[in-house]
Design a protein around this motif. Structure first.
Motif, PDB file in Angstrom:
ATOM      1  N   ALA A  57       5.515  -1.300  14.762  1.00 62.10           N
ATOM      2  CA  ALA A  57       6.569  -1.557  15.745  1.00 62.10           C
ATOM      3  C   ALA A  57       6.138  -2.719  16.633  1.00 62.10           C
ATOM      4  N   ASN A 114       7.656   3.720  19.056  1.00 61.83           N
ATOM      5  CA  ASN A 114       7.007   4.359  17.912  1.00 61.83           C
ATOM      6  C   ASN A 114       6.463   5.732  18.288  1.00 61.83           C
ATOM      7  N   GLU A 165      12.969   5.482  12.842  1.00 64.93           N
ATOM      8  CA  GLU A 165      12.841   6.012  14.191  1.00 64.93           C
ATOM      9  C   GLU A 165      13.851   7.133  14.420  1.00 64.93           C
ATOM     10  N   ARG A 221      10.619  -4.280  13.398  1.00 61.25           N
ATOM     11  CA  ARG A 221       9.450  -3.716  12.732  1.00 61.25           C
ATOM     12  C   ARG A 221       8.980  -4.586  11.584  1.00 61.25           C
TER      13      ARG A 221
END
Length: 337
Positions: free
Chosen positions: A58, A81, A235, A44
């Protein structure tokens, strides 16, 4: 309560805008309004806005064994994502989280939190890293006992929490609860909350996965603090941070000692191990041919569809970096007021 039916329809309703020719984005170099910091992680690109908002992009980079692999996986960033945002919305009633907006499949915008320097790993089944340690003869992981005579992929009597340190570079390392507290990495009062949130989130994830015909074997969560309150960040319950297996036939595989059909990034790790790579110094990443990349793309499409109940092609993404940056600018106008 059917979690899939309850959360999937109201969480996202993306317009069709992703094809099999998805543009691959390796990295971004945006200049955003109010930008005060930038950090590029393994997969990321993270922008800090006005010291209070985070923009996470992402990319399509892929890592395994804490090593960034040499080729990108087109669409991967948007898939992961979107799944993360899906679960952040689903679990919002369980645990407060950082997310404010998802202006594009690749982008999440939310509160900046001060992250705790540990990842909360929770394991319901003996697989992955725990299995490799078990097969090496170890019967504790992070000072947490693992029963004798367990079979591969068997369920633990109850889920175990096995934290790890967070490394910006190199490998994360197992660490015990006692060592976390001894080193002052997390205050005890906060750690008690992290454990509670971790078990609550895992329970919700296991229940949801079951309704999708899956077994959630293990996962990891990251948390941070903002204004004295603990938030779930980064995440959540994605197949990159979790191990999912198909429930159909799972118990038979455990009995036979064979590997259940999986739906996670573990297949990438297995491909690497089969080709002599485990992230150990001196080892060389095997060649990622077009066929290998296509195989990984197709597996990510499959996992997206099975986990969310949506088609991969319905994820709305920008046509390239320029449009992506414009979307972020527009989204920030509604936040930075």
């Amino acid at each position: 309560m059917n979690l899939a039916a309850s959360f999937a329809p109201k969480t996202f309703n993306f317009a069709t805008n992703m094809s099999t020719e998805t543009v691959s984005i390796k990295q971004t170099n945006f200049q955003l309004p109010g930008q005060t910091n930038f950090y590029r992680g393994k997969v990321r690109d993270v922008y800090e806005i006005d010291q209070r908002i985070m923009v996470m992009v992402a990319s399509d980079r892929i890592s395994a064994f804490d090593v960034i692999l040499p080729r990108e996986i087109p669409g991967k960033g948007a898939i992961l994502n979107t799944i993360a945002a899906f679960f952040l919305e689903m679990t919002r009633h369980d645990v407060p989280n950082w997310l404010l907006k998802v202006p594009d499949g690749r982008v999440s915008i939310g509160y900046k939190c001060e992250p705790f320097p540990v990842e909360m790993v929770i394991r319901g089944r003996l697989c992955g890293h725990a299995l490799r340690q078990y097969n090496a003869g170890k019967r504790t992981l992070c000072d947490v006992p693992m029963p004798d005579n367990m079979k591969s992929y068997q369920a633990f009597p109850e889920p175990i929490i096995t934290p790890s340190t967070k490394a910006h570079e190199g490998h994360d390392e197992d660490i015990s609860r006692e060592e976390i507290l001894k080193r002052g990495l997390v205050a005890e009062d906060d750690y008690i909350i992290l454990e509670k949130y971790t078990r609550t989130l895992f329970e919700s994830g296991v229940k949801y996965a079951s309704e999708r015909g899956l077994v959630l074997a293990d996962t990891k969560f990251e948390f941070g603090k903002r204004d004295g309150r603990i938030y779930l960040i980064d995440e959540v319950l994605t197949p990159d941070s979790s191990r999912y297996y198909y429930a159909n036939g799972y118990d038979d595989h455990v009995k036979k000692g064979t590997t259940p059909r999986q739906l996670s990034k573990e297949f990438v790790r297995e491909w690497l191990m089969e080709n002599g790579f485990q992230g150990i110094e001196g080892q060389k990443v095997p060649e990622m041919t077009d066929e290998v990349v296509a195989m990984i793309v197709n597996r990510y499409k499959e996992l997206f569809s099975v986990v969310t109940g949506q088609d991969f092609e319905t994820v709305k993404t920008a046509s390239g970096p320029a449009e992506l940056e414009q979307k972020i600018h527009s989204a920030l106008k509604g936040i930075l007021i």
